[in-house]
Design a protein around this motif. Sequence first.
Motif, mmCIF file in Angstrom:
data_model
loop_
_atom_site.group_PDB
_atom_site.id
_atom_site.type_symbol
_atom_site.label_atom_id
_atom_site.label_comp_id
_atom_site.label_asym_id
_atom_site.label_seq_id
_atom_site.Cartn_x
_atom_site.Cartn_y
_atom_site.Cartn_z
ATOM 1 N N ALA A 218 41.615 79.438 71.388
ATOM 2 C CA ALA A 218 40.956 79.184 72.668
ATOM 3 C C ALA A 218 41.759 78.220 73.534
ATOM 4 O O ALA A 218 41.521 78.110 74.727
ATOM 5 N N SER A 219 42.707 77.516 72.917
ATOM 6 C CA SER A 219 43.531 76.553 73.636
ATOM 7 C C SER A 219 44.957 76.703 73.153
ATOM 8 O O SER A 219 45.207 76.741 71.947
ATOM 9 N N GLU A 220 45.890 76.803 74.103
ATOM 10 C CA GLU A 220 47.298 76.951 73.751
ATOM 11 C C GLU A 220 48.146 75.965 74.523
ATOM 12 O O GLU A 220 47.971 75.806 75.727
ATOM 13 N N ILE A 221 49.045 75.341 73.813
ATOM 14 C CA ILE A 221 50.073 74.507 74.432
ATOM 15 C C ILE A 221 51.396 75.104 73.970
ATOM 16 O O ILE A 221 51.666 75.177 72.766
ATOM 17 N N CYS A 222 52.174 75.583 74.906
ATOM 18 C CA CYS A 222 53.437 76.242 74.563
ATOM 19 C C CYS A 222 54.533 75.670 75.447
ATOM 20 O O CYS A 222 54.413 75.665 76.673
ATOM 21 N N GLU A 223 55.591 75.180 74.806
ATOM 22 C CA GLU A 223 56.722 74.616 75.532
ATOM 23 C C GLU A 223 58.017 75.148 74.942
ATOM 24 O O GLU A 223 58.062 75.496 73.765
ATOM 25 N N LYS A 224 59.036 75.195 75.775
ATOM 26 C CA LYS A 224 60.352 75.614 75.276
ATOM 27 C C LYS A 224 61.403 74.627 75.771
ATOM 28 O O LYS A 224 61.380 74.185 76.918
ATOM 29 N N PHE A 225 62.295 74.284 74.847
ATOM 30 C CA PHE A 225 63.300 73.258 75.090
ATOM 31 C C PHE A 225 64.663 73.723 74.603
ATOM 32 O O PHE A 225 64.770 74.614 73.769
ATOM 33 N N TRP A 226 65.686 73.029 75.088
ATOM 34 C CA TRP A 226 67.013 73.086 74.486
ATOM 35 C C TRP A 226 67.037 71.945 73.480
ATOM 36 O O TRP A 226 66.534 70.861 73.776
ATOM 37 N N ALA A 227 67.578 72.167 72.293
ATOM 38 C CA ALA A 227 67.498 71.127 71.265
ATOM 39 C C ALA A 227 68.709 71.142 70.345
ATOM 40 O O ALA A 227 69.316 72.188 70.103
ATOM 41 N N GLU A 228 69.012 69.974 69.826
ATOM 42 C CA GLU A 228 70.082 69.825 68.848
ATOM 43 C C GLU A 228 69.711 70.565 67.555
ATOM 44 O O GLU A 228 70.538 71.214 66.934
ATOM 45 N N THR A 229 68.447 70.443 67.150
ATOM 46 C CA THR A 229 67.948 71.156 65.979
ATOM 47 C C THR A 229 67.046 72.286 66.471
ATOM 48 O O THR A 229 65.970 72.037 67.007
#
Length: 130
Positions: A109-120
């Motif tokens: 019912a609740s979504e938090i979605c993020e996308k990043f550039w990352a070392e790992t």
Amino acid sequence: MMTEFFMPMIPPTVTHQEKKIHVVNGKPVTYEPPELRDARAKLMSRLVRNRPEQPYTTGLRLTVKWLFPRGKHKDGEYRITKPDTDNLNKLLKDCMTEVGFWKDDALVASEICEKFWAETSGIYVRIEKL
């Protein structure tokens, strides 16, 4: 009950949107191209190791952080290019349903979605009961 895990990998960039259609005996039939089939298998093989002992049966909050190899970007910089977060999460939630995290992803019912550039690189997942 809460589930939280990190799957180290280069996240797949092929998405659920990339299903194909061809015509058989005059009727449209959808199929997954090899890249989508491979992405699904990659996700499922890692997800199955992290599924809860019992599937969730109540309302949920799903937090997902997609961490892509950073290349020339700064570690932790938001990724503002394709694929879209909703398309990434659709394939992930379908795979989570298939391996038994819940009976139906409608429970989310609740979504938090993020996308990043990352070392790992990898995919961070957190599931919380509402």
